[in-house]
Motif scaffolding. Structure first.
Motif, short mmCIF file in Angstrom:
data_model
loop_
_atom_site.label_atom_id
_atom_site.label_comp_id
_atom_site.label_asym_id
_atom_site.label_seq_id
_atom_site.Cartn_x
_atom_site.Cartn_y
_atom_site.Cartn_z
N GLN A 1 7.78 -0.52 -9.24
CA GLN A 1 8.58 -0.25 -10.45
C GLN A 1 9.07 -1.55 -11.10
OE1 GLN A 1 8.77 2.43 -12.11
NE2 GLN A 1 7.59 3.52 -10.55
N ASN A 2 9.48 -2.50 -10.27
CA ASN A 2 9.99 -3.77 -10.82
C ASN A 2 8.89 -4.62 -11.44
OD1 ASN A 2 12.64 -3.32 -10.26
ND2 ASN A 2 12.50 -4.19 -8.19
N LEU A 3 7.70 -4.56 -10.84
CA LEU A 3 6.60 -5.40 -11.34
C LEU A 3 6.10 -4.94 -12.69
CD1 LEU A 3 4.47 -6.01 -8.11
CD2 LEU A 3 5.99 -7.61 -9.27
N LYS A 4 6.36 -3.69 -13.00
CA LYS A 4 5.80 -3.07 -14.20
C LYS A 4 6.15 -3.83 -15.48
CE LYS A 4 6.99 1.10 -15.72
NZ LYS A 4 7.29 2.55 -15.62
N SER A 5 7.31 -4.49 -15.49
CA SER A 5 7.71 -5.16 -16.73
C SER A 5 6.85 -6.38 -17.03
CB SER A 5 9.18 -5.56 -16.65
OG SER A 5 9.39 -6.29 -15.47
N HIS A 6 6.18 -6.93 -16.02
CA HIS A 6 5.37 -8.13 -16.25
C HIS A 6 3.87 -7.94 -16.01
CE1 HIS A 6 9.30 -10.15 -15.97
NE2 HIS A 6 8.73 -10.98 -16.83
N TYR A 7 3.54 -6.92 -15.26
CA TYR A 7 2.14 -6.78 -14.86
C TYR A 7 1.61 -5.40 -15.21
CZ TYR A 7 3.41 -10.78 -11.97
OH TYR A 7 3.86 -11.99 -11.53
N THR A 8 0.29 -5.32 -15.29
CA THR A 8 -0.37 -4.03 -15.40
C THR A 8 -0.74 -3.59 -13.99
OG1 THR A 8 -1.27 -4.71 -17.52
CG2 THR A 8 -2.32 -2.82 -16.44
N LEU A 9 -0.37 -2.39 -13.63
CA LEU A 9 -0.56 -1.99 -12.24
C LEU A 9 -1.49 -0.78 -12.14
CD1 LEU A 9 3.17 -2.33 -11.23
CD2 LEU A 9 1.34 -3.95 -10.77
N ILE A 10 -2.37 -0.85 -11.17
CA ILE A 10 -3.25 0.28 -10.88
C ILE A 10 -2.97 0.68 -9.45
CG2 ILE A 10 -5.65 1.02 -10.62
CD1 ILE A 10 -6.36 -0.95 -12.85
N PHE A 11 -2.65 1.93 -9.25
CA PHE A 11 -2.14 2.35 -7.95
C PHE A 11 -2.96 3.53 -7.43
CE2 PHE A 11 0.77 4.03 -4.87
CZ PHE A 11 1.57 2.97 -4.50
N VAL A 12 -3.69 3.27 -6.35
CA VAL A 12 -4.49 4.33 -5.74
C VAL A 12 -3.70 4.95 -4.60
CG1 VAL A 12 -6.55 4.82 -4.37
CG2 VAL A 12 -6.70 3.28 -6.32
N THR A 13 -3.65 6.25 -4.56
CA THR A 13 -2.94 6.89 -3.45
C THR A 13 -3.54 8.27 -3.20
OG1 THR A 13 -0.82 7.74 -2.69
CG2 THR A 13 -1.16 7.72 -5.05
N ASN A 14 -3.41 8.73 -1.94
CA ASN A 14 -3.80 10.12 -1.73
C ASN A 14 -2.56 10.98 -1.48
OD1 ASN A 14 -3.18 9.41 0.83
ND2 ASN A 14 -5.28 9.50 1.61
N LYS A 15 -1.39 10.37 -1.77
CA LYS A 15 -0.16 11.16 -1.68
C LYS A 15 0.24 11.55 -3.11
CE LYS A 15 1.65 8.76 2.38
NZ LYS A 15 1.48 7.31 2.21
N ARG A 16 0.12 12.84 -3.37
CA ARG A 16 0.38 13.30 -4.75
C ARG A 16 1.78 12.93 -5.22
NH1 ARG A 16 -3.14 17.87 -2.76
NH2 ARG A 16 -2.58 17.28 -0.65
N ARG A 17 2.77 13.18 -4.35
CA ARG A 17 4.16 12.99 -4.77
C ARG A 17 4.42 11.53 -5.12
NH1 ARG A 17 6.61 15.89 -0.62
NH2 ARG A 17 6.50 18.14 -0.95
#
Ligand SMILES: Nc1ncnc2c1ncn2[C@@H]1O[C@H](COP(=O)(O)OP(=O)(O)OP(=O)(O)O)[C@@H](O)[C@H]1O
Ligand SMILES: [Mg+2]
Lengths: 255, 243
Positions: free
Chosen positions: A196-212
């Protein structure tokens, strides 16, 4: 200004990927917008890892890898021959499922990626190491023993060290491939906070198999199933009002 | 690698090197008289020549070890394992490495001892190269392959170029295993050198002047069969490994 915010940083059009003879990804089309968290969810073997490894050209290591379609990074072909894979990997960083610290001190782990981009002066390195460790929320836990081996860190700390190391390379995009999969449950909220904090400076791609988890951290989400991007859109819409039946089954836990 | 481990290895290495140099150079002077072996001027003289020949092979030995390590890195890191270049070279190496050292030793014996004419330097060097290189390449290849792929990927994902990944990560991780392979090969080479000296001394003392040295026919049959079976074995190994 408005248009700068909404220009996609990655534009993927009709992407097909093969490993040898088997096709892993089929006709993927989507945009990644800057300074957002884009999540990819989907069951095991749906092709999530394969997809993100195309985006930082790590798939170049696999001789069986073959693709068709378009991958544009800031309007430039990511696979253009004049672009070097190493340069791309530096700009599009990656944090893996398993924490992979190098057999070096905490300081040297982080400084490594700064050195790779040519930074040599020690005061500059010190600054980068501190900033990166702070962004990865590890500084307070390790600043007293920066020069001890990274082996002594806990699993979760090692993963945060890997995040700091990726940040020290000064990337524009940072990919997380199921980063919490092998960590203690207590580490997961810490990692989500970092994202959440990195979002202001970086573009983030997040792979997860946890839906929540995807629902918590992402702005935009894509659901991959058997190599197809079944649905791609605003996270809220994907989770509360999915269009495709398969997406609905997955987000409600029936798939 | 832990520092203590590194120090221990270095000490072992230095001790070995010093011991070797001492034995090799001062062992020459003690010669046979003190050991109760009969010694005539011709034997000692030509023995010194032999030892000088062997001495000249030490730089070749070390050079081929270094070259082998470089070749192994080139094969594993720069050639695609499924490509035809890799396949061809790897097959040759498997075949050469599977030939028993003793056969190379006999080859060496023949050329070092009974054919020591001018120009034989090339043949001597070839023997050492054949004895050392295929096995060093093979053991180094194994060492490189034993390095966890995730470490390479982590480095590549930070934007490290291939040569950096090799120098910073693959080599340090594989180092101990590479060294262990090298010592195995050196041990074989030295044992072969010892064999050459022993056989040399024996024959020089039993042969009358004017006798010619010959290899009995049955030995030649055995040699050829041994060669044939090792080639067969490596063909089968190559089949299971690569197909
Ligand atoms: N190097 C490879 N060579 C051949 N096939 C591969 C390779 N890596 C992955 N695959 C195949 O590609 C498909 C997609 O795998 P991928 O790892 O991308 O899935 P994933 O969604 O990341 O799964 P997980 O949630 O388990 O990590 C799988 O069927 C897998 O067997
Ligand atoms: Mg995966």
């Amino acid at each position: 200004m408005q248009s700068q915010k909404t220009d996609p940083i990655l534009h993927i059009h009709d992407l097909n990927v093969w490993y040898g003879k088997s096709q892993i990804l089929k006709n993927l089309t989507f945009d990644v917008l800057p300074r957002q968290v884009t999540a990819f969810i989907g069951p095991s073997n749906s092709g999530k890892t394969t997809l993100v490894r195309c985006l930082n050209r790590l798939n170049d290591l696999n001789v069986n890898f073959r693709y068709t379609g378009k991958i544009l990074y800031k309007d430039e072909n990511l696979y253009a021959p004049q672009l070097k894979a190493a340069k791309i990997a530096q700009q599009i960083g990656m944090v893996f499922q398993k924490p992979i610290p190098f057999r070096k001190s905490i300081y040297e782990n982080v400084a490594y990626s700064a050195r790779l981009r040519g930074i040599k002066q020690s005061d500059q390195l010190d600054t980068i190491v501190e900033e990166s460790l702070r962004k990865a929320q590890l500084w307070d836990e390790v600043y007293k023993h920066l020069h001890t081996s990274s082996d002594a860190l806990s699993n979760g700390q090692q993963q945060r060290l890997c995040i700091a190391r990726a940040l020290a390379g000064d990337p524009e995009i940072l990919i997380f491939d199921e980063p919490c999969e092998q960590l203690d449950a207590a580490e997961t909220p810490k990692l989500e906070a970092i994202v959440q904090n990195l979002k202001s400076h970086y573009t983030l791609i997040f792979v997860t198999n946890k839906r929540r988890q995807a629902a918590r951290v992402s702005d935009v989400a894509g659901f991959l199933y058997n190599g197809e991007l079944v649905e791609f859109g605003q996270t809220e819409q994907i989770f509360t009002n999915p269009i495709d039946k398969r997406t609905e089954n997955y987000v409600t836990g029936r798939l | 690698m832990k520092r203590a481990e590194l120090i221990f290895q270095s000490i072992a290495l230095i001790t070995l090197a010093v011991a070797f140099i001492l034995f090799w150079n001062f062992g020459k002077g003690v010669s046979f008289a003190e050991n109760g072996l009969p010694s005539g001027p011709t034997v000692t003289d030509s023995y010194v020549v032999l030892q000088e020949n062997l001495n000249r092979m030490i730089p070749i030995l070390l050079g081929s070890i270094l070259l082998s390590v470089a070749i192994a890195f080139y094969l594993e890191e720069y050639l695609a394992r499924t490509g035809w270049k890799y396949q061809i070279i790897a097959r040759q190496i498997i075949i050469l490495a599977s030939i028993p050292s003793l056969l190379y030793g006999l080859l060496g014996l023949y050329f070092f001892v009974f054919q020591s004419k001018k120009g034989s330097f090339f043949i001597h060097a070839l023997t050492v190269v054949l004895l050392v290189m295929p096995r060093t390449i093979q053991s180094t290849q194994m060492a490189i392959r034993s390095v966890d792929i995730s470490i390479r990927e982590a480095a590549f994902a930070l934007g490290a170029k291939r040569w950096r990944v090799i120098i910073d990560h693959v080599f340090p991780h594989a180092f101990s295993v590479i060294m262990s392979g090298i010592f195995t090969v050196i041990s074989r080479a030295l044992a072969i050198a010892a064999l050459i000296i022993v056989v040399y001394v024996w024959t020089k003392h039993t042969l009358q002047s004017g006798d010619t040295f010959y290899i009995p026919g049955s030995a030649i049959v055995l040699l050829l069969s041994s060669l044939l079976s090792s080639v067969l074995s490596s063909f089968l190994e190559a089949k299971t490994n690569w197909d």
